[in-house]
Enzyme design. Structure first.
Site, PDB file in Angstrom:
ATOM      1  N   LEU A 508     -18.332 105.979   8.017  1.00 47.68           N
ATOM      2  CA  LEU A 508     -18.515 107.415   8.276  1.00 47.68           C
ATOM      3  C   LEU A 508     -19.888 107.886   7.826  1.00 47.68           C
ATOM      4  O   LEU A 508     -20.395 108.897   8.280  1.00 47.68           O
ATOM      5  CB  LEU A 508     -17.463 108.229   7.524  1.00 47.68           C
ATOM      6  N   GLY A 509     -20.456 107.191   6.859  1.00 52.22           N
ATOM      7  CA  GLY A 509     -21.746 107.610   6.333  1.00 52.22           C
ATOM      8  C   GLY A 509     -21.889 107.044   4.944  1.00 52.22           C
ATOM      9  O   GLY A 509     -20.977 106.393   4.435  1.00 52.22           O
ATOM     10  N   GLY A 511     -22.726 108.058   1.031  1.00 48.36           N
ATOM     11  CA  GLY A 511     -22.926 109.116   0.048  1.00 48.36           C
ATOM     12  C   GLY A 511     -23.709 108.547  -1.107  1.00 48.36           C
ATOM     13  O   GLY A 511     -24.279 107.458  -1.003  1.00 48.36           O
ATOM     14  N   GLY A 514     -22.648 104.777  -2.544  1.00 50.27           N
ATOM     15  CA  GLY A 514     -21.635 103.995  -1.853  1.00 50.27           C
ATOM     16  C   GLY A 514     -21.476 104.407  -0.407  1.00 50.27           C
ATOM     17  O   GLY A 514     -22.018 105.417   0.029  1.00 50.27           O
ATOM     18  N   VAL A 516     -19.019 105.332   2.879  1.00 48.27           N
ATOM     19  CA  VAL A 516     -17.733 105.975   3.122  1.00 48.27           C
ATOM     20  C   VAL A 516     -17.152 105.454   4.432  1.00 48.27           C
ATOM     21  O   VAL A 516     -17.852 105.404   5.444  1.00 48.27           O
ATOM     22  CB  VAL A 516     -17.898 107.505   3.194  1.00 48.27           C
ATOM     23  N   ASP A 626     -24.924 119.291  -7.468  1.00 55.49           N
ATOM     24  CA  ASP A 626     -25.559 118.814  -6.243  1.00 55.49           C
ATOM     25  C   ASP A 626     -25.047 119.593  -5.032  1.00 55.49           C
ATOM     26  O   ASP A 626     -24.600 119.018  -4.040  1.00 55.49           O
ATOM     27  CB  ASP A 626     -25.320 117.303  -6.083  1.00 55.49           C
TER      28      ASP A 626
END
Ligand SMILES: *[C@@H]1O[C@H](CO)[C@@H](O)[C@H](O)[C@H]1NC(C)=O
Ligand SMILES: *[C@@H]1O[C@H](CO)[C@@H](O)[C@H](O)[C@H]1NC(C)=O
Ligand SMILES: *[C@@H]1O[C@H](CO)[C@@H](O)[C@H](O)[C@H]1NC(C)=O
Ligand SMILES: *[C@@H]1O[C@H](CO)[C@@H](O)[C@H](O)[C@H]1NC(C)=O
Ligand SMILES: *[C@@H]1O[C@H](CO)[C@@H](O)[C@H](O)[C@H]1NC(C)=O
Ligand SMILES: *[C@@H]1O[C@H](CO)[C@@H](O)[C@H](O)[C@H]1NC(C)=O
Ligand SMILES: *[C@@H]1O[C@H](CO)[C@@H](O)[C@H](O)[C@H]1NC(C)=O
Length: 789
Positions: A508-509, A511, A514, A516, A626
């Site tokens: 998914l992407g 982060g 790590g 995802v 963040d």
């Protein structure tokens, strides 16, 4: 004709009879008395809105000395003398120079008002306040000073003031809940031990106690305009956490701490509308079933052994299969089993299988007070464990953990978990419960299925959301790192997550620290999840892991992405979140087509509320550190949800600042990060301010191109000062038409990005500024700037 005037006068008198109480709307003179016999005219206020006298309780020959609404069919009581029991017919109240005295039919005094001076006369005032005055017309006693469960417009609760709920719908004795405006100035709702009235930990607090008396709550005010708020020592107003209302001057208003523990404001149209009843304007808490989050003792909203379901804030209570209400006339009084159980009841010659049936209820949990937690177990093992343990009355199975419970169960609610109830064979279903279809499986196990339509709808919603049991406790096989505190999380095995993500296939992407992956849980709900696989053995990875699990595992808010569970097995560190189907706020804002203004404002408000929760409503404040559009995800309902707590900093209780290395993302980090001073929750306010401008303008905080537009904060300030909001929102028509809001929001953003953290508002204030509850001045200091790290 001599005879005619007499019948006319008679008719006139007759026609006036229904209005006779109006004639008594004057001062009550010393020596006046009323008796409880069902036909005595009460003392009425000049407007006829309120009456003081004996109120006959429904279908009984008992009375309360009370004040009630006299002018509407629904003669709701707003005050009553706090006698231990209702009084008998024939009791009587008399006004003398030393106040009101209530005597029973035998002349025994059962209640007196205790005026702080000599009484000269009494008056039922139009506001609903019965007052006793001295010769100089000073009040020496007033019912407003001794409220029961209700306060009325113009009534004030001073420090130490209290309301108490009645016992049940029809029983006016002191009940199980109290509202305190504490000596410290905090508005609190507490359950109380019954009957000793010792208050337990509050389930609502206005958080208005403060050691600085000018900042601390001073009065709880029910204003003439039907608003209810806390006034601080310095005159400032603190709103309660419920929505704003617009008063209708043609309505009555009252606020009552109801017997179910919910503090509700009600309204009722003064002009008669047939079939009208009081309607709820707003209430606290949102959901009483879920509000009691950390009870050490006490039964919860519904009483022991029952479970609670809130429908629009109104709880209803249900007994588990095989149990029935302790008091059939009071569903809030708890449940008892219809059969004997426990160790020692059976002589051990029969197998437990022959004695007990197991009944399952999906989505019901008693989340506190386990005496054993076993796992990893499968459901069969959990059932067997409870069946073969004579102490076990109920087990909750959640994923891989089995929690054993014994009676009394408390705080039952509709929540993640499969409740397995041990019911003696042959015990009848609770009387009054609908016909539960029971399907016998091979193992002679009864599965309780819900039948009523409304319940089905509810379960459709509840179960997918709440498949997981929401606690995680020490499990036998998986590693347990003592630095990860106990949280509400599910512990996954690596194998389960590998299977769920089909071997970490669908990325998914990535982060912080790590990658995802998308996954689908293979059991139960088939819920879609996002699994973050942390980089192996980096120190940051380990730190992020612990930060996430400990900071966020215990939080629950609709504007936060929920961490569902984690895996900590050998070298593997994985975090499992709800899957957010609409991507990140960054994609949403900076993609095409431009999202509409209304949707953007709703998201910004949601994020602000999520931050208020992190900063103020958790056990200890959490600084996210963040906040940026990439870390806000959007769910299928287009609700914005804060995610990625990898950098979050959880403060200790009572700690407000912390020394820590720089965290965050260039452009969003507050200037104090670079000054080597302790940081506070205000760093999130700064980041939020930058992001708020991005949300308003649909553009990134820094862009290459025209120099004067490069830095959003500076450009926005110039535009505002030049009165060019239109170019700021790039001719977004809806935003321009909403000019007042737009201007207020931009000013709010400017306040958030003030260089001096103490000048920045708290997130709570930010929400009030955004929502328009407070005026937003133009910041006097313009010393904010793009903090170039
Ligand atoms: C009640 O008595 C006070 C003092 O005597 C007087 O000022 C007031 O007008 C009286 N009110 C009514 C409704 O009679
Ligand atoms: C009065 O009692 C009747 C019968 O017991 C009941 O149906 C009704 O709801 C009661 N009304 C109130 C206001 O308690
Ligand atoms: C009634 O209220 C008074 C004053 O608040 C208090 O002193 C008294 O104990 C109460 N009586 C009962 C029976 O609760
Ligand atoms: C007496 O009681 C009244 C009404 O409760 C209150 O307004 C007043 O301040 C009290 N006076 C004194 C001297 O305590
Ligand atoms: C009201 O409830 C109290 C507390 O349970 C009880 O003592 C009292 O008898 C009840 N009163 C009535 C009228 O049912
Ligand atoms: C109390 O708060 C006020 C602001 O309401 C502030 O002006 C004052 O200095 C504070 N006093 C103390 C002792 O902190
Ligand atoms: C549950 O676990 C037991 C023991 O590990 C095993 O024998 C049984 O087959 C399992 N049952 C199910 C339904 O998985």
């Amino acid at each position: 004709m001599a005879s005619s005037p007499i019948p006319n006068l008679f008719l006139l008198l007759l026609s006036l009879l229904p209005f006779l109480p109006i004639f008594s709307a004057s001062n009550v003179t010393l020596g006046s008395s009323l008796s409880a016999n069902g036909n005595n005219s009460p003392w009425i206020s000049p407007s006829v809105d309120f009456a003081f006298g004996f109120y006959q309780l429904n279908n009984t020959n008992t009375f309360l000395l009370a004040i009630w609404y006299a002018n509407i069919p629904d003669k709701t009581i707003v005050w009553h003398a706090n006698t231990t029991n209702p009084v008998q017919a024939g009791s009587n109240v008399e006004l003398t120079a030393s106040g009101l005295t209530l005597n029973d039919p035998n002349g025994q005094t059962i209640w007196t008002s205790q005026p702080n001076g000599t009484v000269s006369y009494g008056t039922m005032l139009d506001a609903g306040n019965f007052v006793l005055s001295d010769t100089k017309s000073n009040f020496v006693w007033e019912s407003f000073s001794y409220p029961t469960d209700t306060i009325l417009p113009t009534q004030i609760l001073p420090l130490g003031g209290m309301l108490y709920s009645k016992f049940s719908e029809t029983n006016y004795s002191k009940g199980r809940f109290e509202l305190h405006f504490t000596d410290g100035g905090d508005l609190e709702l507490n359950p109380v031990a019954w009957p000793s009235e010792l208050p337990y930990a509050p389930y609502y607090s206005s958080r208005t106690d403060n050691s600085n008396s000018s900042e601390s709550g001073f009065q709880l005010v029910f204003s003439q305009s039907a608003d209810i708020y806390v006034v601080k020592g310095n005159g400032g107003v603190v709103r309660l956490s419920w929505q704003n209302i617009a008063q209708n001057p043609n309505n009555y208003y009252r606020a009552t701490l109801d017997f179910d523990g919910v503090f509700r404001e009600y309204t009722y149209a003064k002009t008669s509308v047939s079939g009208q009843s009081w309607s709820i304007v707003r209430h606290i808490p949102d959901d009483i079933c879920m509000a009691l989050t950390n009870p050490q003792v006490g039964s919860g909203a519904c009483g022991f052994n029952s479970y609670c379901r809130a429908n629009g804030g109104t709880p209803s209570c249900q007994c588990p299969f095989g149990y029935s209400f302790m008091d059939p006339n009071n569903n809030f009084g708890g449940c008892k089993p219809n059969f004997p159980q426990g160790c020692g009841v059976d002589d051990g010659t029969k197998k437990p299988e022959d004695v007990y049936d197991l009944v399952e209820i999906q989505g019901v949990n008693w989340p506190f007070g386990d005496y054993e937690s076993l796992g990893p177990y499968n459901q069969t093992q959990c059932e067997q464990a409870c069946l073969n343990d004579c102490l076990c009355d109920v087990a909750i199975f959640g994923g891989t953990i089995c929690w054993k419970k014994k009676l009394p169960l408390f705080n039952g609610r509709m929540e993640a978990g499969l409740a397995i109830i041990k019911v003696r064979k042959g015990s009848v279903p609770p009387s009054g419960s609908s016909s539960f279809p029971i399907s016998n499986s091979k193992k002679d196990k009864q599965i309780l299925l819900w039948s009523s339509g409304s319940v089905n709808v509810l379960l459709l919603v509840v179960i997918p959301l709440m498949f997981f049991s929401i606690r995680w406790k020490r499990s036998r096989k998986a590693e347990h790192d003592s630095s990860v505190p106990e949280t509400n999380l599910h512990l996954f095995t690596f194998e389960e997550l590998k299977e769920a993500t089909e071997g970490f296939k669908d990325e998914l992407g990535s982060g912080s620290f790590g990658i995802v992956y998308k996954g689908v849980l293979k059991f139960g709900s088939k819920k879609q999840v996002a699994v973050k696989k942390l980089d192996k053995s980096t120190q940051e990875g380990e730190r992020e892991f612990k930060a996430e699990v400990s900071a966020i595992g215990k939080t629950h808010h609709k504007n936060l992405v929920q961490l569902l569970g984690y895996c900590q097995e050998g070298p593997h560190r994985l975090l499992v979140y709800e899957f957010m189907s609409n991507g990140s706020l960054a994609n949403f804002l900076f993609g095409l087509p431009r999202p509409d203004w209304y949707q953007r404002t709703q998201m910004a408000l949601g994020i602000a509320r999520g931050l208020v929760y992190l900063h103020e409503d958790c056990n200890a404040p959490i600084i996210h550190c963040d906040i940026k559009p990439e870390n806000i995800l959007i769910d299928q309902n287009f609700t914005a949800r804060i995610s990625d707590f990898g950098l979050a900093k959880s403060l200790l209780l009572n700690q407000t600042r912390t020394h820590t290395g720089i965290r965050g993302t260039r452009g969003y980090v507050a200037p104090e990060w670079f000054k080597n001073v302790p940081v506070t929750v205000k760093v999130d306010v700064y980041s939020f301010g930058v992001m708020l401008l991005e949300i308003i303008c649909c553009r990134k905080m820094a862009e290459f191109g025209e120099e004067e537009k490069a830095i959003l904060t500076d450009w926005a300030y110039d535009c505002y000062m030049n009165g060019r909001l239109d170019i700021l929102v790039d001719n977004d028509q809806a935003a321009i038409e909403d000019k007042v809001t737009l201007g207020r929001w931009i000013l709010t953003a400017f306040w958030c990005i003030q260089e001096d953290p103490s000048k920045r508002p708290t997130m709570k204030m930010v929400t009030q500024m955004l929502e328009g509850y407070v005026d937003v001045p133009i910041p006097t200091s313009t010393s904010f700037s793009y903090s170039s790290s």
